[in-house]
Design an enzyme around this catalytic site. Structure first.
Site: not given
Ligand code: G6D
Length: 345
Positions: A105, A175, A310
């Site tokens: 991210h 998200h 998403e």
């Molecule tokens: C965890 O693996 C998940 C991700 O897909 C998510 O975006 C995040 O939590 C908030 O890392």
């Protein structure tokens, strides 16, 4: 109609909360901190409005910490990049790594923790952010613009654009966690349709292996609408076990702006349809939410209290030639158009 309220100052920048309200009384709130959707209120079949997204009551809570990325715009590259590395134009890049040896991210301070510049043009909120060359070690200075709109047909339209002064990579998404029964219980009875014949299974670090696995006969088959809870704990399926439920990218059928998913919640009659021009979509069932998380509207959240849908390109696309393109060439324009359309039956 969009109103604007000053909230606070953060790192010498003003933080506002923008409040959308349409002719039917549906509402959305967005802050320029992280371009975060903090609230969405939609009617049920009886016209009762309730909160259908997970979030915090106050903007200050998001600034303090938002470990679950509630409501955020994610970038420069949403999801994971293996080892934070990729090669572009025969140049090897090493990004920052914030999840073990991988990047998740957008790195240590992704777009969700940046303060964006906001302006309102008629019924559209335009949020802009200039991501400088070298931010989180990404190449290229990228000018990002995200437009939020709440239509009178209860559509939330999110339009993303980006232009760069150098060849780079980019993958943006929102998200938000959705819960159509007012965020008062887990999402196991929500019924889901996803228009995808394949998904991309991952290794233990949630990096796609590169396999495109057909959903036929698996817990990942949502080509016919069914309850999310039906097979969410089929842990004999290694992919379910790794994801603690669903935490996977789907290879969406079709191309161009098209309907790719639908969620229905029978007790309220609320429905959410997802439209996008993106090739992939992460489906996440929020196992990570800590028990007794204090949310907005006096709700207390538990694990599995929300679903994320998403639209984006596949995770680790920079390192998988057979995955969709995530390269933004100098002078080209990145464009992601995603619509979440709410209704009640
Ligand atoms: C965890 O693996 C998940 C991700 O897909 C998510 O975006 C995040 O939590 C908030 O890392």
């Amino acid at each position: 109609m969009i109103s604007k309220k000053y909230i606070t100052e953060h790192k010498n920048k003003e933080i506002y909360l923008y409040h959308f309200k349409n002719e039917s009384g549906s509402e959305m709130k967005v802050t320029n901190y992280g371009a975060i959707i903090t609230s969405i209120k939609m009617p049920d079949r009886d016209g009762f409005f309730d909160e259908v997204s997970l979030g915090y009551e106050d903007v200050s809570s998001y600034i303090k910490d938002n470990p679950f990325y509630f409501g955020c715009i994610i970038g420069r590259y949403a999801n994971r990049i293996k080892n934070g590395r990729f090669t572009l134009n025969n140049i090897n890049y090493q990004l920052t790594t914030n999840e073990g040896k991988n990047q998740l991210h957008g790195g240590h301070i992704g777009f969700h923790q940046r303060t964006w510049e906001g302006r309102v043009e008629e019924d559209v909120l335009i949020l802009s952010y200039l991501s400088p060359d070298g931010e989180e070690l990404y190449p290229g200075t990228v000018q990002i613009e995200v437009k939020y709109q709440l239509t009178n047909e209860n559509e939330i339209i999110i339009s993303y654009e980006g232009v760069s002064d150098k060849d780079t990579i980019i993958n943006l998404t929102n998200h938000s966690y959705f819960n159509l029964n007012g965020s008062k219980s887990a999402i196991f009875d929500h019924e889901l349709f996803i228009d995808a014949d394949y998904f991309t299974p991952t290794d233990e670090e949630l990096i796609p292996t590169g396999e495109l696995r057909h959903v036929e006969g698996t817990a990942f088959d949502f080509r016919e609408s069914r309850k999310i809870g039906e097979r969410i704990f089929d842990f004999e399926d290694e992919a379910i076990s790794i994801g603690n439920g669903y935490d996977h990218n789907y290879v969406l059928n079709g191309s161009g702006l098209r309907k790719v998913a639908e969620v229905n919640e029978q007790t309220t009659g609320r429905c959410m349809e997802v439209f996008t021009n993106q090739p992939g979509m992460q489906f996440f069932t929020a196992h990570i939410i800590h028990p007794n998380t204090i949310g907005s509207n006096n709700n207390i959240y538990e694990p599995y209290y929300g679903i994320c849908l998403e639209p984006q390109v596949h995770p680790d696309s920079p390192n998988k030639d057979h995955f969709p393109n995530c390269v933004l060439r100098r002078g080209e324009t990145y464009h992601n158009e995603t619509i979440y359309k709410f209704s009640a039956k």
